[in-house]
Scaffold this active site. Sequence first.
Site, short mmCIF file in Angstrom:
data_model
loop_
_atom_site.label_atom_id
_atom_site.label_comp_id
_atom_site.label_asym_id
_atom_site.label_seq_id
_atom_site.Cartn_x
_atom_site.Cartn_y
_atom_site.Cartn_z
N GLU A 57 0.77 -1.23 0.04
CA GLU A 57 0.07 0.06 0.07
C GLU A 57 1.01 1.05 0.05
O GLU A 57 1.72 1.29 0.92
CB GLU A 57 -0.90 0.01 1.14
CG GLU A 57 -2.04 1.12 1.24
CD GLU A 57 -2.89 1.13 2.53
OE1 GLU A 57 -2.89 0.20 3.25
OE2 GLU A 57 -3.22 2.05 2.62
N ARG A 83 5.03 -12.43 9.95
CA ARG A 83 5.64 -11.46 9.75
C ARG A 83 6.84 -11.25 10.19
O ARG A 83 7.12 -11.86 11.50
CB ARG A 83 4.72 -10.23 9.92
CG ARG A 83 4.52 -9.73 11.32
CD ARG A 83 3.47 -8.75 11.73
NE ARG A 83 3.77 -7.46 11.24
CZ ARG A 83 3.09 -6.85 10.00
NH1 ARG A 83 2.12 -7.45 9.46
NH2 ARG A 83 3.37 -5.65 9.77
N LYS A 107 4.08 0.64 9.81
CA LYS A 107 4.20 2.14 8.75
C LYS A 107 3.66 2.99 9.71
O LYS A 107 3.92 4.34 9.64
CB LYS A 107 3.36 2.07 7.73
CG LYS A 107 4.55 1.45 6.44
CD LYS A 107 3.77 1.44 5.15
CE LYS A 107 2.95 0.08 4.91
NZ LYS A 107 2.38 0.23 3.13
P1 ATP Z 1 2.51 -2.34 8.20
O1 ATP Z 1 2.14 -3.51 9.06
O2 ATP Z 1 3.96 -2.15 8.48
O3 ATP Z 1 1.61 -1.10 8.20
P2 ATP Z 1 1.31 -3.35 5.80
O4 ATP Z 1 1.00 -4.55 6.04
O5 ATP Z 1 0.11 -2.36 6.09
O6 ATP Z 1 2.44 -2.91 6.71
P3 ATP Z 1 1.69 -3.22 3.07
O7 ATP Z 1 2.13 -2.23 2.34
O8 ATP Z 1 0.13 -3.60 3.13
O9 ATP Z 1 2.07 -2.88 4.55
O10 ATP Z 1 2.37 -4.56 3.07
C1 ATP Z 1 2.82 -5.07 1.67
C2 ATP Z 1 3.15 -6.54 1.78
O11 ATP Z 1 4.15 -6.77 2.71
C3 ATP Z 1 2.01 -7.43 2.46
O12 ATP Z 1 1.80 -8.66 1.90
C4 ATP Z 1 2.43 -7.56 3.82
O13 ATP Z 1 1.54 -8.70 4.48
C5 ATP Z 1 3.95 -7.50 3.80
N1 ATP Z 1 4.37 -7.12 5.25
C6 ATP Z 1 4.25 -5.85 5.66
N2 ATP Z 1 4.88 -5.99 6.84
C7 ATP Z 1 5.70 -7.22 6.96
C8 ATP Z 1 6.54 -7.75 8.00
N3 ATP Z 1 6.81 -7.17 8.99
N4 ATP Z 1 6.85 -9.15 7.73
C9 ATP Z 1 6.87 -9.81 6.29
N5 ATP Z 1 5.78 -9.02 5.61
C10 ATP Z 1 5.35 -7.89 5.75
MG MG Z 2 -1.48 -3.72 4.61
#
Ligand code: ATP
Ligand code: MG
Length: 562
Positions: free
Chosen positions: A36, A261, A271
């Site tokens: 995102e 994760r 984020k």
């Molecule tokens: P955050 O929790 O940091 O806000 P998010 O999941 O909202 O992260 P996205 O941009 O939606 O951020 O993530 C893109 C991809 O990266 C998704 O498939 C998500 O599951 C993966 N991802 C995000 N954070 C992690 C992490 N700490 N470890 C592994 N994969 C991750």
């Molecule tokens: Mg997300």
Amino acid sequence: MSEEKSQRLNFIEKIIEEDLKTGKYGGRVHTRFPPEPNGYLHIGHAKSICLNFGLAEKYGGLCNLRFDDTNPMKEEAEYVESIIEDVRWLGFDWEDRLFYASDYFEQLYEYAVQLIKKGKAYVDDLSPEEIRKYRGTLTEPGKESPYRNRSVEENLELFERMRKGEFQEGEKVLRAKIDMASGNLNMRDPVMYRIIKAPHHRTGTKWCIYPTYDFAHPLSDSIERITHSICTLEFEDHRPLYDWFLDELGVYHPQQIEFARLNLSYTVLSKRKLTRLVDEGYVNGWDDPRMPTIAGLRRRGYTPEAIRTFCDRIGVAKSNSIVDISLLEHCVREDLNRRAPRVMAVLRPIKVVITNYPEGKVEELEAINNPEDPSMGTRMIPFSREIYIEEDDFREDPPKKYYRLAPGREVRLKHAYIIKCERVIKDEKTGKILELHCTYDPESKSGSTQTKRVKATLHWVSAPHALKAEVRLYDRLFLKPNPDDKKECPDFTDCINPDSLQILTDCRVEPSLKNASVGDRYQFLRLGYFCVDPDTKDGHLVFNRTVSLKDTWAKIEKKLQK
Ligand code: ATP
Ligand code: MG
């Protein structure tokens, strides 16, 4: 497949190999990385990137880069650009498959209309608070909305009017009609569309209704004919919903697979929290070298190879854990040990005058660039009567086991001679040490058939030849191993390390660094790995310390092996 081989596969690889065997997706493997664009990518995302692109590579498949840009409120073009740069920098290639969920808005709208026609979606007039109240809890079933049984015709009309902008934000939403008594809260008539009257970074003001992640994600995967839709564990409870949308619409159906994760000690990886660090000025931007962002790690001096090795070594599992940050540091050390040329720099200089060395004489001494890799060659470094050594390498009153320079003591200067400290010159008023007077032994030149042994070898630079530099030293950004733990840190900012950045402005580096350019990486002998910062300009050299040389992970590993 042999037993041994299958044991080395992670659980996702096992699923894929099984699918390849049964021909579930016609032998295809097609993954995607779906960020995102509401922030910069961090090391957790790197895990997901390595996993998705890595699986595609391993099985001769494809991996898409898809922006999950369904919420115009927090998304910006700046983030899109940084994400593209970061994935590319990590070394992955999506070829011509760069997609945006926003490209599917029209198609998603059509899918929503289809569900309304099937009696599987309805327009709800409850306010967001009421919807929350009606949802119930884990122990209590939800309550059906009084608008739940609107006719298909009415729903179609209202949904169209929502699209036309006839209602205010929060006035109406489109919901899936599933089961308000479901044990899974996600299945209690989840919202599919909400009214958001904000311009979108790609579609402008064309839309004022936006699909939710839960609705957009499975269908975007389906449109792109993804085979294995890999996401993090928190989406496990969303999988029934993922499947529900695809099944109700009767469209191509990828398989959602969840993995744990990455959490990293002394680090936050959400984020929302990283945005706060930037917005509230705890760091100097998303690429601050203390940030766990890809941009921050790059500026800090990390190599893409080190990050990929790290992602490889942490593996892929089904249960959450916290990875020791010293493993990440170990990986970059291991990589830079092989590839970074070794040079000499003095961070806190103290002047040494070699009184028996002729004034005006300069010797060029040969120094090996990297003993790990003789092909990296040698360079010449100047030696003269006045040099700088590290303040810390001299003690007037040496404690036990301190073998470096002290009055009457001898040490070796790396690549040069043995010197002996004869006199300490101090400021009469303050007592501050101004310089050290030493003598050198002309017979002790490095590489000669010297016999004398000393207990310490110091790094140094020739005073008239050295270049001035600024060096930025970093410590962990957080004082506690788990800043997300509310008990330890009521707010994660409560645990910020106030001394995470130390700026040294009066350092000296050897003259061979004159043409160092931004991003170049070096080992400063005895001090660690350093990298040229983008703030370097007009002859003003700025270095970031990537990591020191002390490898705490290697010690941990040794213990584990015992
Ligand atoms: P955050 O929790 O940091 O806000 P998010 O999941 O909202 O992260 P996205 O941009 O939606 O951020 O993530 C893109 C991809 O990266 C998704 O498939 C998500 O599951 C993966 N991802 C995000 N954070 C992690 C992490 N700490 N470890 C592994 N994969 C991750
Ligand atoms: Mg997300």
